[in-house]
Motif scaffolding. Structure first.
Motif, PDB file in Angstrom:
ATOM      1  N   ASN A 376       0.802  -1.218   0.000  1.00  0.00           N
ATOM      2  CA  ASN A 376       0.000   0.000   0.000  1.00  0.00           C
ATOM      3  C   ASN A 376       0.840   1.275   0.000  1.00  0.00           C
ATOM      4  O   ASN A 376       0.359   2.335   0.373  1.00  0.00           O
ATOM      5  CB  ASN A 376      -0.970   0.040   1.184  1.00  0.00           C
ATOM      6  N   HIS A 377       2.113   1.222  -0.439  1.00  0.00           N
ATOM      7  CA  HIS A 377       2.926   2.428  -0.453  1.00  0.00           C
ATOM      8  C   HIS A 377       2.459   3.417  -1.522  1.00  0.00           C
ATOM      9  O   HIS A 377       2.806   4.584  -1.476  1.00  0.00           O
ATOM     10  CB  HIS A 377       4.403   2.071  -0.703  1.00  0.00           C
ATOM     11  N   TRP A 378       1.691   2.958  -2.457  1.00  0.00           N
ATOM     12  CA  TRP A 378       1.321   3.802  -3.594  1.00  0.00           C
ATOM     13  C   TRP A 378       0.038   4.573  -3.350  1.00  0.00           C
ATOM     14  O   TRP A 378      -0.357   5.399  -4.145  1.00  0.00           O
ATOM     15  CB  TRP A 378       1.159   2.929  -4.836  1.00  0.00           C
ATOM     16  N   THR A 379      -0.666   4.312  -2.260  1.00  0.00           N
ATOM     17  CA  THR A 379      -1.950   4.946  -2.027  1.00  0.00           C
ATOM     18  C   THR A 379      -1.761   6.396  -1.614  1.00  0.00           C
ATOM     19  O   THR A 379      -1.053   6.691  -0.667  1.00  0.00           O
ATOM     20  CB  THR A 379      -2.722   4.206  -0.920  1.00  0.00           C
ATOM     21  N   LEU A 380      -2.412   7.297  -2.335  1.00  0.00           N
ATOM     22  CA  LEU A 380      -2.345   8.714  -2.006  1.00  0.00           C
ATOM     23  C   LEU A 380      -3.432   9.083  -1.018  1.00  0.00           C
ATOM     24  O   LEU A 380      -4.510   8.504  -1.017  1.00  0.00           O
ATOM     25  CB  LEU A 380      -2.520   9.570  -3.266  1.00  0.00           C
ATOM     26  N   SER A 381      -3.157  10.043  -0.183  1.00  0.00           N
ATOM     27  CA  SER A 381      -4.172  10.537   0.732  1.00  0.00           C
ATOM     28  C   SER A 381      -5.172  11.390  -0.027  1.00  0.00           C
ATOM     29  O   SER A 381      -4.910  11.880  -1.123  1.00  0.00           O
ATOM     30  CB  SER A 381      -3.516  11.355   1.848  1.00  0.00           C
ATOM     31  N   ARG A 382      -6.334  11.586   0.566  1.00  0.00           N
ATOM     32  CA  ARG A 382      -7.395  12.325  -0.094  1.00  0.00           C
ATOM     33  C   ARG A 382      -7.055  13.806  -0.253  1.00  0.00           C
ATOM     34  O   ARG A 382      -7.633  14.476  -1.095  1.00  0.00           O
ATOM     35  CB  ARG A 382      -8.697  12.177   0.705  1.00  0.00           C
ATOM     36  N   ASP A 383      -6.146  14.336   0.587  1.00  0.00           N
ATOM     37  CA  ASP A 383      -5.833  15.757   0.522  1.00  0.00           C
ATOM     38  C   ASP A 383      -4.615  16.031  -0.343  1.00  0.00           C
ATOM     39  O   ASP A 383      -3.834  16.934  -0.081  1.00  0.00           O
ATOM     40  CB  ASP A 383      -5.609  16.309   1.926  1.00  0.00           C
ATOM     41  N   SER A 384      -4.412  15.239  -1.394  1.00  0.00           N
ATOM     42  CA  SER A 384      -3.231  15.358  -2.245  1.00  0.00           C
ATOM     43  C   SER A 384      -3.468  16.279  -3.433  1.00  0.00           C
ATOM     44  O   SER A 384      -2.813  16.158  -4.450  1.00  0.00           O
ATOM     45  CB  SER A 384      -2.807  13.974  -2.740  1.00  0.00           C
ATOM     46  N   THR A 385      -4.393  17.229  -3.316  1.00  0.00           N
ATOM     47  CA  THR A 385      -4.722  18.101  -4.437  1.00  0.00           C
ATOM     48  C   THR A 385      -3.564  19.023  -4.808  1.00  0.00           C
ATOM     49  O   THR A 385      -3.515  19.541  -5.912  1.00  0.00           O
ATOM     50  CB  THR A 385      -5.953  18.941  -4.093  1.00  0.00           C
ATOM     51  N   HIS A 386      -2.632  19.236  -3.850  1.00  0.00           N
ATOM     52  CA  HIS A 386      -1.521  20.147  -4.118  1.00  0.00           C
ATOM     53  C   HIS A 386      -0.415  19.482  -4.922  1.00  0.00           C
ATOM     54  O   HIS A 386       0.496  20.168  -5.402  1.00  0.00           O
ATOM     55  CB  HIS A 386      -0.944  20.652  -2.796  1.00  0.00           C
ATOM     56  N   LEU A 387      -0.459  18.185  -5.096  1.00  0.00           N
ATOM     57  CA  LEU A 387       0.599  17.475  -5.797  1.00  0.00           C
ATOM     58  C   LEU A 387       0.544  17.748  -7.297  1.00  0.00           C
ATOM     59  O   LEU A 387      -0.526  17.887  -7.880  1.00  0.00           O
ATOM     60  CB  LEU A 387       0.487  15.971  -5.545  1.00  0.00           C
ATOM     61  N   LYS A 388       1.713  17.811  -7.899  1.00  0.00           N
ATOM     62  CA  LYS A 388       1.793  17.950  -9.350  1.00  0.00           C
ATOM     63  C   LYS A 388       1.684  16.572  -9.988  1.00  0.00           C
ATOM     64  O   LYS A 388       2.176  15.583  -9.457  1.00  0.00           O
ATOM     65  CB  LYS A 388       3.112  18.614  -9.730  1.00  0.00           C
ATOM     66  N   ALA A 389       1.025  16.521 -11.129  1.00  0.00           N
ATOM     67  CA  ALA A 389       0.821  15.239 -11.804  1.00  0.00           C
ATOM     68  C   ALA A 389       2.166  14.598 -12.116  1.00  0.00           C
ATOM     69  O   ALA A 389       3.041  15.216 -12.729  1.00  0.00           O
ATOM     70  CB  ALA A 389       0.016  15.454 -13.076  1.00  0.00           C
ATOM     71  N   ARG A 390       2.313  13.344 -11.703  1.00  0.00           N
ATOM     72  CA  ARG A 390       3.602  12.658 -11.791  1.00  0.00           C
ATOM     73  C   ARG A 390       3.414  11.292 -12.435  1.00  0.00           C
ATOM     74  O   ARG A 390       2.451  10.583 -12.156  1.00  0.00           O
ATOM     75  CB  ARG A 390       4.193  12.507 -10.390  1.00  0.00           C
ATOM     76  N   MET A 391       4.371  10.912 -13.266  1.00  0.00           N
ATOM     77  CA  MET A 391       4.367   9.590 -13.889  1.00  0.00           C
ATOM     78  C   MET A 391       5.637   8.856 -13.491  1.00  0.00           C
ATOM     79  O   MET A 391       6.740   9.392 -13.568  1.00  0.00           O
ATOM     80  CB  MET A 391       4.283   9.695 -15.404  1.00  0.00           C
ATOM     81  N   HIS A 392       5.469   7.603 -13.027  1.00  0.00           N
ATOM     82  CA  HIS A 392       6.584   6.722 -12.720  1.00  0.00           C
ATOM     83  C   HIS A 392       6.576   5.596 -13.755  1.00  0.00           C
ATOM     84  O   HIS A 392       5.541   4.963 -13.968  1.00  0.00           O
ATOM     85  CB  HIS A 392       6.462   6.119 -11.327  1.00  0.00           C
ATOM     86  N   CYS A 393       7.714   5.346 -14.349  1.00  0.00           N
ATOM     87  CA  CYS A 393       7.772   4.350 -15.426  1.00  0.00           C
ATOM     88  C   CYS A 393       8.858   3.325 -15.126  1.00  0.00           C
ATOM     89  O   CYS A 393       9.997   3.672 -14.799  1.00  0.00           O
ATOM     90  CB  CYS A 393       8.066   5.053 -16.751  1.00  0.00           C
ATOM     91  N   TYR A 394       8.461   2.040 -15.239  1.00  0.00           N
ATOM     92  CA  TYR A 394       9.364   0.926 -14.993  1.00  0.00           C
ATOM     93  C   TYR A 394       9.405   0.050 -16.255  1.00  0.00           C
ATOM     94  O   TYR A 394       8.637  -0.897 -16.376  1.00  0.00           O
ATOM     95  CB  TYR A 394       8.889   0.088 -13.808  1.00  0.00           C
ATOM     96  N   PRO A 395      10.264   0.360 -17.207  1.00  0.00           N
ATOM     97  CA  PRO A 395      10.327  -0.469 -18.414  1.00  0.00           C
ATOM     98  C   PRO A 395      10.998  -1.802 -18.141  1.00  0.00           C
ATOM     99  O   PRO A 395      11.518  -2.049 -17.050  1.00  0.00           O
ATOM    100  CB  PRO A 395      11.145   0.391 -19.377  1.00  0.00           C
ATOM    101  N   GLY A 396      11.001  -2.664 -19.134  1.00  0.00           N
ATOM    102  CA  GLY A 396      11.594  -3.978 -18.976  1.00  0.00           C
ATOM    103  C   GLY A 396      13.105  -3.936 -19.003  1.00  0.00           C
ATOM    104  O   GLY A 396      13.741  -2.879 -19.084  1.00  0.00           O
ATOM    105  N   ALA A 397      13.705  -5.105 -18.942  1.00  0.00           N
ATOM    106  CA  ALA A 397      15.160  -5.201 -18.871  1.00  0.00           C
ATOM    107  C   ALA A 397      15.838  -4.808 -20.177  1.00  0.00           C
ATOM    108  O   ALA A 397      16.988  -4.395 -20.186  1.00  0.00           O
ATOM    109  CB  ALA A 397      15.567  -6.623 -18.482  1.00  0.00           C
ATOM    110  N   TYR A 398      15.119  -4.933 -21.293  1.00  0.00           N
ATOM    111  CA  TYR A 398      15.691  -4.609 -22.598  1.00  0.00           C
ATOM    112  C   TYR A 398      14.867  -3.492 -23.228  1.00  0.00           C
ATOM    113  O   TYR A 398      13.712  -3.695 -23.617  1.00  0.00           O
ATOM    114  CB  TYR A 398      15.692  -5.834 -23.512  1.00  0.00           C
ATOM    115  N   ILE A 399      15.447  -2.302 -23.303  1.00  0.00           N
ATOM    116  CA  ILE A 399      14.770  -1.186 -23.960  1.00  0.00           C
ATOM    117  C   ILE A 399      15.670  -0.647 -25.060  1.00  0.00           C
ATOM    118  O   ILE A 399      16.899  -0.726 -24.975  1.00  0.00           O
ATOM    119  CB  ILE A 399      14.411  -0.066 -22.962  1.00  0.00           C
ATOM    120  N   ASP A 400      15.053  -0.102 -26.091  1.00  0.00           N
ATOM    121  CA  ASP A 400      15.802   0.420 -27.221  1.00  0.00           C
ATOM    122  C   ASP A 400      15.284   1.806 -27.568  1.00  0.00           C
ATOM    123  O   ASP A 400      14.444   2.376 -26.862  1.00  0.00           O
ATOM    124  CB  ASP A 400      15.700  -0.537 -28.423  1.00  0.00           C
ATOM    125  N   THR A 401      15.769   2.348 -28.653  1.00  0.00           N
ATOM    126  CA  THR A 401      15.366   3.696 -29.044  1.00  0.00           C
ATOM    127  C   THR A 401      13.889   3.754 -29.411  1.00  0.00           C
ATOM    128  O   THR A 401      13.255   4.798 -29.239  1.00  0.00           O
ATOM    129  CB  THR A 401      16.211   4.166 -30.234  1.00  0.00           C
TER     130      THR A 401
END
Length: 551
Positions: A376-401
């Protein structure tokens, strides 16, 4: 003679004084034994998972023997008895439970038993201890019987059936049953779990009517967890005012229907381990259902996925772990704030219509995100309106251009992200060296306020430089952080290259300075573009010559 008697008396008096003094000194040194019993029991609670330590404490004195014998938390986990035989474990279980019960203490707060059962004699000990405890201590509040690793290697060892007396323990607030059968009179006599708040069943044979009966008999129930329990295909709970969380995991036999009427239900987890498909759901009355996690295959096609999401009109936090392949994924929600998506669906195939979204975590493989979501580390609190929109990306072991091209296309879909975190656990390949393909694509980099690049690739600096160049082709951040789990992963070449590329991005803009900061732990190098007063860059000595303020 008188002198001798006097001398003897003086000697005896001196000896008594010495003993008294020794006793007083011992009493001063053993202040802990004079603490209130409730505090001493609290101290013993820190030894709850180390039975050997409890045994050592019990032989210190009669006081400590009495305290350990009256300790109201009985915790027996065979995993904590790694240095003794199975026979010794069951002897200790039998002895400790009997000793506690025969003291006629008012209550046992907690009884936990986690073990395997391989012989009939072991099963007899389990049954004797549990019946003795329940007969003498009807005020028990937390009970866990976990025989889920039961090994039926012999026909002489039947599966353990819980005693009927369990149904009469009205003080239980938490009940966990794993790898056992319910009492034989379960559906015949009234269940008196009037105080039960949390119920967890695992590898227990149950049927549809058992779930409904349990929910009706437990008016204060807040949490229901059912994991790998054969027999039931429908989960029906009606008119329950206190139910807040439901977690269901099914394996060989899929759950066909969820019918829940619980106005305070806020969290629903469904784990479809074999990917047999999501159940039909009727949750219209659950207007507080804001957290939903689904692991399985809910989308044979886009229409089915849209119907699946329509069950949760008020969802704010959504976790989707999709096993099967999908060509496109369209998600629309005007309440969603946090989205975790683990899928093989490519980035360019994802369409989001989520105006309130402030956190999006995407992984092409669930292996890296699953433990985090389960905690449950990813759960945001209800009062998180001040946060800027954020994207976290976890690609696979092999990525290319090509992957970075897809990322750039996804960012251009007006999703509103301001911060981008990229976690690369990649292996550098020859394909990724073909960066000229990216440079030939005339696309302006996507404007972002901040980018964090965490590289866990154990490659040479040339590989790190390639990843930095690819991310700066894709994005134009106001600040950039290079992170690593180990200090000083980024060489001088990597820092110099990053500094140079950031300057090149700003050559035609009203740009005043670029500062560099190295954290005290040496695990993060941060580059900040400044538009105001010139700043003095801060960096460790080994790349101090690159800290040139650009104007």
């Amino acid at each position: 003679m008188c002198l001798d008697r006097s001398s003897s008396a003086d000697h005896q008096s001196s000896g008594n004084s010495t003993k008294t003094l020794a006793t007083e000194i011992a009493g001063e040194m053993d202040r802990i034994s004079h603490l209130p019993e409730s505090i001493l029991h609290h101290i013993l609670s820190f030894l709850n998972n180390t039975p050997a330590e409890l045994v050592r404490m019990s032989v210190l004195s009669n006081t400590w023997f009495r305290l350990t014998a009256s300790f109201a938390v009985l915790n027996f986990n065979i995993a904590n008895f790694t240095h003794v035989s199975r026979q010794s474990f069951f002897k200790y279980l039998d002895y400790a439970t009997s000793r506690f019960c025969f003291q006629n203490l008012p209550t046992a707060h907690t009884f936990k038993l986690v073990t395997t059962v391989l012989e009939p004699a072991e099963l007899d000990v389990v049954n004797r201890c549990l019946e003795l405890l329940l007969q003498n201590h009807m005020m028990i509040r937390e009970l866990e019987i976990d025989l889920s690793y039961f090994t039926n290697s012999s026909l002489d060892v039947p599966k353990y059936r819980l005693p009927n007396i369990l149904l009469s323990v009205s003080t239980l607030t938490s009940l966990t049953i794993c790898g056992c059968d319910l009492p034989s009179s379960f559906m015949l006599h009234a269940v008196r779990f009037r105080s039960l708040i949390q119920l967890r069943l695992e590898k227990v044979l149950i049927y549809d009517e058992v779930i409904t009966y349990l929910a009706t008999s437990c008016p204060l129930l807040q949490v229901i967890q059912i994991r790998c329990c054969p027999g039931f295909i429908r989960f029906c709970v009606h008119g329950h005012q206190n139910l807040q969380q439901v977690k269901i995991q099914y394996t060989a036999t899929p759950v066909e229907r969820l019918d829940i009427e619980a106005p305070n239900l806020s969290s629903l987890w469904i784990v479809d381990a074999y990917g047999r498909g999501a159940p039909l759901m009727h949750l219209a009355s659950c207007k507080k259902l804001t957290q939903v996690v689904y692991i399985g295959n809910p989308l044979p096609n886009s229409n089915a996925f849209r119907d699946f999401l329509s069950n949760f009109p008020f969802v704010e936090t959504l976790g989707l772990f999709i096993h099967n392949e999908c060509n496109n994924l369209m998600l629309s929600s005007h309440s969603l704030r946090t989205l975790v998506l683990c899928s093989n669906c490519a980035l360019e195939e994802i369409e989001l219509n989520t105006p309130k979204l402030v956190s999006f975590r995407y992984a092409c493989s669930s292996s890296r995100l699953f433990p985090m979501v389960m905690d449950n580390h990813w759960t945001l609190s209800r009062d998180s309106t001040h946060l800027k929109a954020r994207m976290h990306c976890y690609p696979g072991a092999y990525i290319d251009t090509l992957w970075f091209q897809k990322l750039r296309y996804f960012l251009s879909k007006k999703n509103g992200f301001k911060v981008f975190n990229l976690y690369i656990y990649a292996r550098y390949s020859q394909k990724f060296k073909e960066l000229e393909r990216l440079k030939a694509i005339e696309l302006p980099p996507y404007e972002l306020e901040h980018v964090e690049l965490q590289l866990e690739s154990h490659e040479e600096s040339l590989a790190h430089i390639a990843f930095v160049e690819a991310i700066l082709w894709c994005c134009r951040p106001r600040s950039l952080a290079l992170r690593s789990s180990s200090p000083l992963t980024y060489s001088e070449d990597v820092v110099k290259f990053t500094y140079k590329k950031l300057l090149e991005q700003e050559h035609s803009r009203d740009f005043k300075s670029l500062s560099i900061t190295l954290t005290s732990e040496g695990k993060t190098v941060t580059f900040n573009k400044e538009e105001g007063t010139l700043l003095t860059p801060i960096l460790s000595d080994y790349i101090l010559d690159t800290c040139i303020t650009h104007t």
